[in-house]
Write an enzyme that holds these catalytic residues in place. Structure first.
Site, short mmCIF file in Angstrom:
data_model
loop_
_atom_site.label_atom_id
_atom_site.label_comp_id
_atom_site.label_asym_id
_atom_site.label_seq_id
_atom_site.Cartn_x
_atom_site.Cartn_y
_atom_site.Cartn_z
CG HIS A 479 -1.82 1.16 1.36
ND1 HIS A 479 -3.16 1.11 1.07
CD2 HIS A 479 -1.57 2.44 1.74
CE1 HIS A 479 -3.70 2.30 1.26
NE2 HIS A 479 -2.75 3.13 1.68
CD GLU A 480 1.45 3.47 3.65
OE1 GLU A 480 1.56 4.55 3.03
OE2 GLU A 480 0.42 3.17 4.29
CG HIS A 483 0.18 6.17 -0.74
ND1 HIS A 483 -0.85 6.84 -1.32
CD2 HIS A 483 -0.34 5.57 0.38
CE1 HIS A 483 -1.97 6.65 -0.60
NE2 HIS A 483 -1.68 5.88 0.42
CG HIS A 486 0.41 8.78 -7.18
ND1 HIS A 486 -0.67 9.23 -6.46
CD2 HIS A 486 0.28 9.28 -8.42
CE1 HIS A 486 -1.43 9.97 -7.25
NE2 HIS A 486 -0.88 10.03 -8.44
ZN LIG Z 1 -2.94 5.19 1.95
#
Ligand SMILES: [Zn+2]
Length: 695
Positions: A479-480, A483, A486
């Site tokens: 998940h991290e 990010h 991105h």
């Molecule tokens: Zn998040």
């Protein structure tokens, strides 16, 4: 006097590679002078820029972007260290800088001359010749001037500034209280009987924690790995109850001892809600939720309520069935008629084992740190063609931190990141990505690469063994990292919309939740998972059981997320109109109780004060925006469904996602980026299917 925070900026102009903050040399006494100097210089530069006769991108906005970049690069390591290696001295210097930063931001936002200069550029014929990203920056800025009160009377401007300053202070206090309350509490055990049921890793971890405090026996803490292990596995019901109480009453009026009451967040929460409401009123919004939506994808508060209701309607019955199954299981197998809050995870784990013959613990040997990292890097290499490699010899804030660089298929540098994986004292809980610096093409023609901090609170290594993660922890890491990609893969050269900057907050969880999907795919797991002793791949049968258990209690989890989202949105949208408004403010607990009466499948005990440590909305960026997780999950699930159609490692689809979404940052509206990738409007079907709610 030399100040490492300022020296870093001087060095950066001479070099083409990322110049990283000199963490080992940054001391609390450097912080205020550095911030003062940057703010002074920026103010002087701003007034001279405003004296120009005409304004355009290169004589005006480009220099403003450079100013913002300098400030961001100095403040980022300070704010980061305050979160991950907190100390009294650092905290003091940080807190002294906050009002200065808040005032500076308001000053810029309310500067009418500055506003007029932006307007002049927007109205000039040359505006249409600017790149889309440049136009977006100008349009965002015009919007944000109004949201900073540029149109207000002097009195109201002043009040706005005070509120902003107070809010920044209150949010920090809220977070500090949680950190202090979390680390003030620990459970020291000397009687081995209390450890019954706990897996070896949890016992080893608690023994190590005791040794670090020079105590015999075992220590359990409110850190996620320790707390979760007890709640899931400890046979001792009284130990589970004690830890549950300590955890859910952190920083609240319900904590058991007098000493802990100093960290009670009740008054902070009231003040935060009241000030937010006043702030929204100053800007002519009916409530803070409307103000929050002014910069988001969702257009009206009704859109958000409707969205949440739709998911509640679809998930509630399934979640109730899941809970019924748990109750029936506990009754038939253990003869218990009811479950206390501290029983739910424990018996859920028993049910998971009974149904699927699998436990989180059993998977841990297959997820040693290095294998997981190498596997994760292989996964994104297959999807996007990027290469990730560790860089040695970089000084950081803690010896456990590692640094990596990302290069593209041609070997060109794309970005770098810090990885701070394990839980430890003085480190804020949870997991997050933050930017150290953004991608910027400087006026000098030099490219500044994006650098990210990836922070988790995963299980640390025990003794000489490598760190072993649960599958859930692996998902958190993905998940991290999502990010982080991105932020780091952006190709936008302008700070305000490069990477995650300028991305509507309810779209920000798209790339993160999107990447989680690979943690469930066999082809990907073969890269991520291998036994830490034998290097054997995860056996097929284990994978099948794990996959079968994927949606175990997933609707219960969904309903809990919806409960938080609805609670958040209600306290911010109905602050003034709620029937629970009293003379002293809003009865927050009453709002939460009412939300639970509609949504909750499990009602927590009356002493539960989860909201007192709900830092996403009281201290973080998710105020009237917690719904973003589900909102963006519609997008992330739907985006992933294209990979399900084309193959999860289909390079063409990967490159389309890279070019249409990840590289674009905040340069265009998220819905446009999504449509460019998917070729149509988003649909909710994939989310419902992935969550096991629809076939
Ligand atoms: Zn998040």
């Amino acid at each position: 006097m030399t100040n490492p925070l300022l020296n870093m900026l001087q060095k950066a102009t001479k070099s083409d590679v990322a110049v990283l903050p000199p963490f080992a040399y940054i001391k609390p006494q450097h912080i205020e002078p550095a911030i003062d100097q940057i703010l002074d210089e920026n103010r002087v530069q701003l007034s001279s820029l405003l004296k120009q006769k005409s304004f355009n991108w290169s004589n005006f906005i480009q220099p403003l972007e450079e100013m913002a970049d300098r400030l961001q690069r100095v403040w980022s390591p300070v704010s980061h260290m305050n979160s991950v290696v907190n100390s009294d001295e650092l905290r003091e210097a940080y807190n002294k800088s906050l009002p200065k930063l808040s005032n500076y931001a308001t000053e810029l936002g309310q500067n009418e001359k500055l506003f007029q200069a932006y307007q002049a550029i927007a109205n000039a014929p040359s505006f249409s010749t600017l790149e889309i990203a440049q136009q977006k920056i100008i349009n965002n800025a015009l919007r944000d001037f109004h949201l900073s009160g540029v149109d207000l009377s002097e009195n109201k401007k002043q009040r706005f500034k005070e509120i902003k300053q107070q809010l920044s202070k209150l949010k920090t206090q809220f977070e500090e209280n949680i950190l202090d309350a979390t680390y003030a509490w620990f459970k020291h055990i000397e009687d081995q009987e209390n450890l019954s049921g706990l897996p070896d890793f949890a016992i080893g971890m608690s023994k190590q924690a005791a040794e670090q405090k020079e105590l015999s026996g075992w220590i359990f803490t409110l850190d996620a790995p320790s707390y979760m292990a007890v709640m899931m596995y400890a046979d001792s019901r009284s130990l589970r109850e004690e830890m549950y109480r300590a955890f859910v009453t952190r920083a609240s009026d319900q904590c058991s001892d007098e000493k802990s009451k100093q960290w009670d967040n009740s008054a902070n929460m009231q003040a935060i809600l009241s000030l937010r409401h006043e702030l929204a009123g100053l800007l002519n919004f009916k409530n803070y939720a409307e103000l929050s939506l002014a910069t988001k994808m969702a257009e009206t508060t009704d859109d958000v309520f409707d969205f949440l209701s739709q998911l509640i309607d679809k998930s509630k019955a399934v979640a109730e069935n899941e809970y019924q199954e748990l109750s029936d299981f506990v009754k038939s197998k253990y003869g218990m008629d009811s479950l206390a809050a501290w029983d739910v995870m424990y018996y859920s784990e028993k049910l998971r084992q009974d149904k699927f013959a699998i436990s989180q613990e059993e998977l841990k040997p297959y997820f040693p740190e290095q294998r997981v990292l190498d596997g994760m890097f292989s996964v994104v290499n297959k999807i996007y063609g990027i290469h990730i490699k560790e860089i040695q010899g970089i000084e950081t804030w803690h010896q456990a931190v590692r640094v990596f660089e990302i290069r593209d298929i041609d070997g060109k540098m794309r970005g770098q990141f810090y990885l701070d994986l394990y839980t430890r004292e003085k480190k804020r809980g949870g997991a997050w990505m933050d930017d150290c610096q953004g991608r910027v093409m400087h006026q000098t023609g030099q490219l500044q690469y994006p650098v990210a901090y990836l922070t988790c609170n995963l299980t640390p290594p025990i003794g000489d063994e490598p760190a072993l993660f649960t599958h859930q922890e692996v998902i958190t890491l993905f998940h991290e990292f999502g990010h982080g990609l991105h932020h780091m893969l952006t190709q936008v050269n302008y700070l305000s919309v490069s990477g995650i900057n300028g991305v509507a907050w309810d779209a920000v969880e798209l790339p993160s939740q999107f990447l989680e999907n690979w943690c469930w795919e066999k082809e990907a797991l073969d890269l991520i998972a291998a036994h830490y002793k034998t290097n054997e791949a995860m056996p097929e049968v284990l994978f099948e059981r794990m996959h079968a258990a994927k949606n175990f209690q997933s609707s219960m989890i969904m309903m809990r997320q919806l409960e938080f989202a609805l609670f958040d949105f209600k306290i911010h949208s109905e602050y003034a109109t709620s029937k629970f408004k009293t003379e002293k403010g809003l009865d927050i607990q009453a709002v939460l109780d009412e939300v639970r009466s509609q949504v909750a499948v499990i009602t927590p005990p009356a002493f539960n004060r989860f909201q007192h440590s709900f830092s996403h909305i009281f201290a973080g960026g998710y105020a009237a925006g917690y719904y973003s997780y589900k909102w963006a999950e519609v997008l992330s699930a739907d985006a992933f469904s294209k990979f399900e159609e084309q193959g999860i490692f289909d390079r063409q689809t990967g490159l389309e996602f890279l070019h249409s979404v990840l590289e674009q940052g905040g340069s265009q509206e998220p819905i446009e980026l999504f449509k460019a990738f998917r070729g149509r409007e988003p649909q909710i079907d994939a989310l419902l299917r992935h969550s096991g709610i629809a076939a």
